[in-house]
Design a protein around this motif. Structure first.
Motif, PDB file in Angstrom:
ATOM      1  N   GLU A  53      20.549   3.273  -6.139  1.00  0.00           N
ATOM      2  CA  GLU A  53      19.996   4.621  -6.218  1.00  0.00           C
ATOM      3  C   GLU A  53      18.506   4.522  -5.952  1.00  0.00           C
ATOM      4  O   GLU A  53      17.800   3.765  -6.611  1.00  0.00           O
ATOM      5  CB  GLU A  53      20.260   5.227  -7.587  1.00  0.00           C
ATOM      6  N   GLY A  54      18.057   5.303  -4.974  1.00  0.00           N
ATOM      7  CA  GLY A  54      16.646   5.222  -4.600  1.00  0.00           C
ATOM      8  C   GLY A  54      16.363   3.871  -3.995  1.00  0.00           C
ATOM      9  O   GLY A  54      17.001   3.447  -3.038  1.00  0.00           O
ATOM     10  N   ASN A  55      15.437   3.154  -4.576  1.00  0.00           N
ATOM     11  CA  ASN A  55      15.064   1.847  -4.040  1.00  0.00           C
ATOM     12  C   ASN A  55      15.355   0.716  -5.028  1.00  0.00           C
ATOM     13  O   ASN A  55      14.655  -0.285  -5.047  1.00  0.00           O
ATOM     14  CB  ASN A  55      13.594   1.842  -3.636  1.00  0.00           C
ATOM     15  N   LYS A  56      16.403   0.886  -5.865  1.00  0.00           N
ATOM     16  CA  LYS A  56      16.727  -0.181  -6.814  1.00  0.00           C
ATOM     17  C   LYS A  56      18.216  -0.214  -7.117  1.00  0.00           C
ATOM     18  O   LYS A  56      18.936   0.765  -6.945  1.00  0.00           O
ATOM     19  CB  LYS A  56      15.928  -0.022  -8.103  1.00  0.00           C
ATOM     20  N   LEU A  57      18.639  -1.374  -7.595  1.00  0.00           N
ATOM     21  CA  LEU A  57      19.986  -1.569  -8.098  1.00  0.00           C
ATOM     22  C   LEU A  57      19.874  -1.646  -9.611  1.00  0.00           C
ATOM     23  O   LEU A  57      19.144  -2.482 -10.145  1.00  0.00           O
ATOM     24  CB  LEU A  57      20.595  -2.860  -7.543  1.00  0.00           C
ATOM     25  N   SER A  58      20.566  -0.765 -10.301  1.00  0.00           N
ATOM     26  CA  SER A  58      20.539  -0.722 -11.756  1.00  0.00           C
ATOM     27  C   SER A  58      21.304  -1.909 -12.330  1.00  0.00           C
ATOM     28  O   SER A  58      22.469  -2.133 -11.976  1.00  0.00           O
ATOM     29  CB  SER A  58      21.157   0.586 -12.250  1.00  0.00           C
ATOM     30  N   PHE A  59      20.659  -2.658 -13.211  1.00  0.00           N
ATOM     31  CA  PHE A  59      21.319  -3.783 -13.871  1.00  0.00           C
ATOM     32  C   PHE A  59      22.520  -3.297 -14.674  1.00  0.00           C
ATOM     33  O   PHE A  59      23.596  -3.885 -14.609  1.00  0.00           O
ATOM     34  CB  PHE A  59      20.333  -4.534 -14.771  1.00  0.00           C
ATOM     35  N   LYS A  60      22.376  -2.223 -15.427  1.00  0.00           N
ATOM     36  CA  LYS A  60      23.473  -1.718 -16.254  1.00  0.00           C
ATOM     37  C   LYS A  60      24.666  -1.299 -15.388  1.00  0.00           C
ATOM     38  O   LYS A  60      25.810  -1.583 -15.724  1.00  0.00           O
ATOM     39  CB  LYS A  60      23.003  -0.559 -17.123  1.00  0.00           C
ATOM     40  N   GLN A  61      24.398  -0.648 -14.268  1.00  0.00           N
ATOM     41  CA  GLN A  61      25.487  -0.241 -13.378  1.00  0.00           C
ATOM     42  C   GLN A  61      26.157  -1.454 -12.731  1.00  0.00           C
ATOM     43  O   GLN A  61      27.373  -1.500 -12.600  1.00  0.00           O
ATOM     44  CB  GLN A  61      24.974   0.713 -12.290  1.00  0.00           C
ATOM     45  N   PHE A  62      25.357  -2.433 -12.304  1.00  0.00           N
ATOM     46  CA  PHE A  62      25.923  -3.626 -11.677  1.00  0.00           C
ATOM     47  C   PHE A  62      26.728  -4.430 -12.689  1.00  0.00           C
ATOM     48  O   PHE A  62      27.813  -4.933 -12.375  1.00  0.00           O
ATOM     49  CB  PHE A  62      24.817  -4.477 -11.044  1.00  0.00           C
ATOM     50  N   GLU A  63      26.224  -4.537 -13.912  1.00  0.00           N
ATOM     51  CA  GLU A  63      26.961  -5.241 -14.958  1.00  0.00           C
ATOM     52  C   GLU A  63      28.307  -4.550 -15.218  1.00  0.00           C
ATOM     53  O   GLU A  63      29.330  -5.207 -15.362  1.00  0.00           O
ATOM     54  CB  GLU A  63      26.124  -5.291 -16.238  1.00  0.00           C
ATOM     55  N   ASP A  98      17.292  -5.336   2.751  1.00  0.00           N
ATOM     56  CA  ASP A  98      17.317  -3.928   3.146  1.00  0.00           C
ATOM     57  C   ASP A  98      18.412  -3.258   2.318  1.00  0.00           C
ATOM     58  O   ASP A  98      19.609  -3.446   2.566  1.00  0.00           O
ATOM     59  CB  ASP A  98      17.620  -3.808   4.646  1.00  0.00           C
ATOM     60  N   LEU A  99      18.013  -2.483   1.319  1.00  0.00           N
ATOM     61  CA  LEU A  99      18.967  -1.903   0.383  1.00  0.00           C
ATOM     62  C   LEU A  99      19.961  -0.958   1.054  1.00  0.00           C
ATOM     63  O   LEU A  99      21.126  -0.914   0.693  1.00  0.00           O
ATOM     64  CB  LEU A  99      18.224  -1.179  -0.753  1.00  0.00           C
ATOM     65  N   ALA A 100      19.489  -0.207   2.053  1.00  0.00           N
ATOM     66  CA  ALA A 100      20.384   0.721   2.756  1.00  0.00           C
ATOM     67  C   ALA A 100      21.489  -0.053   3.484  1.00  0.00           C
ATOM     68  O   ALA A 100      22.662   0.340   3.442  1.00  0.00           O
ATOM     69  CB  ALA A 100      19.593   1.583   3.734  1.00  0.00           C
ATOM     70  N   LYS A 101      21.139  -1.169   4.133  1.00  0.00           N
ATOM     71  CA  LYS A 101      22.150  -1.978   4.825  1.00  0.00           C
ATOM     72  C   LYS A 101      23.105  -2.642   3.844  1.00  0.00           C
ATOM     73  O   LYS A 101      24.297  -2.746   4.112  1.00  0.00           O
ATOM     74  CB  LYS A 101      21.471  -3.036   5.703  1.00  0.00           C
ATOM     75  N   LEU A 102      22.576  -3.079   2.710  1.00  0.00           N
ATOM     76  CA  LEU A 102      23.420  -3.701   1.701  1.00  0.00           C
ATOM     77  C   LEU A 102      24.434  -2.689   1.164  1.00  0.00           C
ATOM     78  O   LEU A 102      25.617  -2.989   1.053  1.00  0.00           O
ATOM     79  CB  LEU A 102      22.555  -4.244   0.559  1.00  0.00           C
ATOM     80  N   LYS A 103      23.981  -1.489   0.873  1.00  0.00           N
ATOM     81  CA  LYS A 103      24.870  -0.445   0.360  1.00  0.00           C
ATOM     82  C   LYS A 103      25.888  -0.026   1.432  1.00  0.00           C
ATOM     83  O   LYS A 103      27.047   0.213   1.125  1.00  0.00           O
ATOM     84  CB  LYS A 103      24.069   0.761  -0.100  1.00  0.00           C
ATOM     85  N   GLU A 104      25.441   0.003   2.677  1.00  0.00           N
ATOM     86  CA  GLU A 104      26.340   0.364   3.778  1.00  0.00           C
ATOM     87  C   GLU A 104      27.462  -0.663   3.923  1.00  0.00           C
ATOM     88  O   GLU A 104      28.616  -0.328   4.117  1.00  0.00           O
ATOM     89  CB  GLU A 104      25.528   0.460   5.069  1.00  0.00           C
ATOM     90  N   ARG A 105      27.108  -1.944   3.809  1.00  0.00           N
ATOM     91  CA  ARG A 105      28.089  -3.008   3.982  1.00  0.00           C
ATOM     92  C   ARG A 105      29.001  -3.171   2.764  1.00  0.00           C
ATOM     93  O   ARG A 105      30.150  -3.561   2.891  1.00  0.00           O
ATOM     94  CB  ARG A 105      27.368  -4.324   4.258  1.00  0.00           C
ATOM     95  N   PHE A 106      28.473  -2.879   1.590  1.00  0.00           N
ATOM     96  CA  PHE A 106      29.224  -3.049   0.337  1.00  0.00           C
ATOM     97  C   PHE A 106      29.080  -1.796  -0.529  1.00  0.00           C
ATOM     98  O   PHE A 106      28.436  -1.825  -1.577  1.00  0.00           O
ATOM     99  CB  PHE A 106      28.708  -4.267  -0.436  1.00  0.00           C
ATOM    100  N   THR A 156      16.138  -3.089 -13.513  1.00  0.00           N
ATOM    101  CA  THR A 156      16.083  -3.292 -12.066  1.00  0.00           C
ATOM    102  C   THR A 156      16.478  -4.722 -11.709  1.00  0.00           C
ATOM    103  O   THR A 156      15.839  -5.683 -12.139  1.00  0.00           O
ATOM    104  CB  THR A 156      14.667  -2.994 -11.527  1.00  0.00           C
ATOM    105  N   VAL A 157      17.546  -4.861 -10.927  1.00  0.00           N
ATOM    106  CA  VAL A 157      18.006  -6.185 -10.482  1.00  0.00           C
ATOM    107  C   VAL A 157      17.039  -6.707  -9.427  1.00  0.00           C
ATOM    108  O   VAL A 157      16.704  -5.999  -8.476  1.00  0.00           O
ATOM    109  CB  VAL A 157      19.443  -6.101  -9.905  1.00  0.00           C
ATOM    110  N   THR A 158      16.594  -7.959  -9.598  1.00  0.00           N
ATOM    111  CA  THR A 158      15.675  -8.565  -8.638  1.00  0.00           C
ATOM    112  C   THR A 158      16.346  -9.635  -7.776  1.00  0.00           C
ATOM    113  O   THR A 158      15.917  -9.879  -6.656  1.00  0.00           O
ATOM    114  CB  THR A 158      14.457  -9.183  -9.352  1.00  0.00           C
ATOM    115  N   LYS A 159      17.403 -10.269  -8.314  1.00  0.00           N
ATOM    116  CA  LYS A 159      18.091 -11.314  -7.542  1.00  0.00           C
ATOM    117  C   LYS A 159      19.509 -11.474  -8.079  1.00  0.00           C
ATOM    118  O   LYS A 159      19.744 -11.391  -9.276  1.00  0.00           O
ATOM    119  CB  LYS A 159      17.362 -12.649  -7.664  1.00  0.00           C
ATOM    120  N   ILE A 160      20.432 -11.719  -7.149  1.00  0.00           N
ATOM    121  CA  ILE A 160      21.827 -11.984  -7.497  1.00  0.00           C
ATOM    122  C   ILE A 160      22.232 -13.287  -6.818  1.00  0.00           C
ATOM    123  O   ILE A 160      22.022 -13.449  -5.620  1.00  0.00           O
ATOM    124  CB  ILE A 160      22.759 -10.857  -7.003  1.00  0.00           C
ATOM    125  N   THR A 161      22.798 -14.202  -7.592  1.00  0.00           N
ATOM    126  CA  THR A 161      23.309 -15.447  -7.045  1.00  0.00           C
ATOM    127  C   THR A 161      24.790 -15.532  -7.386  1.00  0.00           C
ATOM    128  O   THR A 161      25.168 -15.440  -8.552  1.00  0.00           O
ATOM    129  CB  THR A 161      22.557 -16.665  -7.609  1.00  0.00           C
TER     130      THR A 161
END
Length: 148
Positions: free
Chosen positions: A127-137, A112-120, A48-53
């Motif tokens: 998926e659900g209420n998290k961003l998968s680290f493996k998928q993002f990587e 707001d994950l829904a807004k983030l996914k909508e914009r990008f 689960t990704v907690t922060k992205i910089t």
């Protein structure tokens, strides 16, 4: 001596669970060309990704004389504007005569994950209420990033 070994093993097991399993890990990735470098640092707990910089550094001299500093600043500002009005996202920009630097930080526990996914929709596979680290990587590697 047997008691010392058992105590040491217990200590190592405790440290493993405190720092290895439940702790936040950080991974960094770089995308680079002759004009710019982007460093993306991903903090995650397990998958689960907690922060992205995202740190962008643009070399104004490499962009050439036909691309003035004001145009580069306007382009950087346009990029940052994509992330405005999203609670949990902060950004900043600075510049010198040689470089423009701008940073975007996304706190995945506050945004707001829904807004983030909508914009990008293509960058964040939520998926659900998290961003998968493996998928993002995988998304980063597919875009040409390399592990730092």
């Amino acid at each position: 001596m047997n008691k010392s070994i058992k105590a040491f093993a217990l200590l190592l097991t405790t440290l493993f669970f405190l720092f290895g399993c439940g702790g936040t890990q950080s991974s960094s990735y770089i995308l680079k060309n002759e004009m710019a470098q982007t460093t993306t640092t991903v903090e995650h707990k397990g998958d689960t990704v907690t922060k992205i910089t995202i740190l962008n550094e643009w070399d104004l001299k490499a962009m050439g004389p036909d691309f003035p500093k004001q145009s580069a600043q306007a382009l950087a500002q346009a990029t940052l504007s994509l992330y405005t009005n999203l609670p949990g996202v902060t950004s900043s920009m600075s510049s010198t005569d040689e470089k423009i630097t701008f940073e975007i930080t996304i706190d995945m526990e506050k945004v707001d994950l829904a807004k983030l996914k909508e914009r990008f929709p293509n960058e964040f596979s939520i998926e659900g209420n998290k961003l998968s680290f493996k998928q993002f990587e995988k998304t980063l590697f597919d875009a040409g990033y390399t592990a730092k």
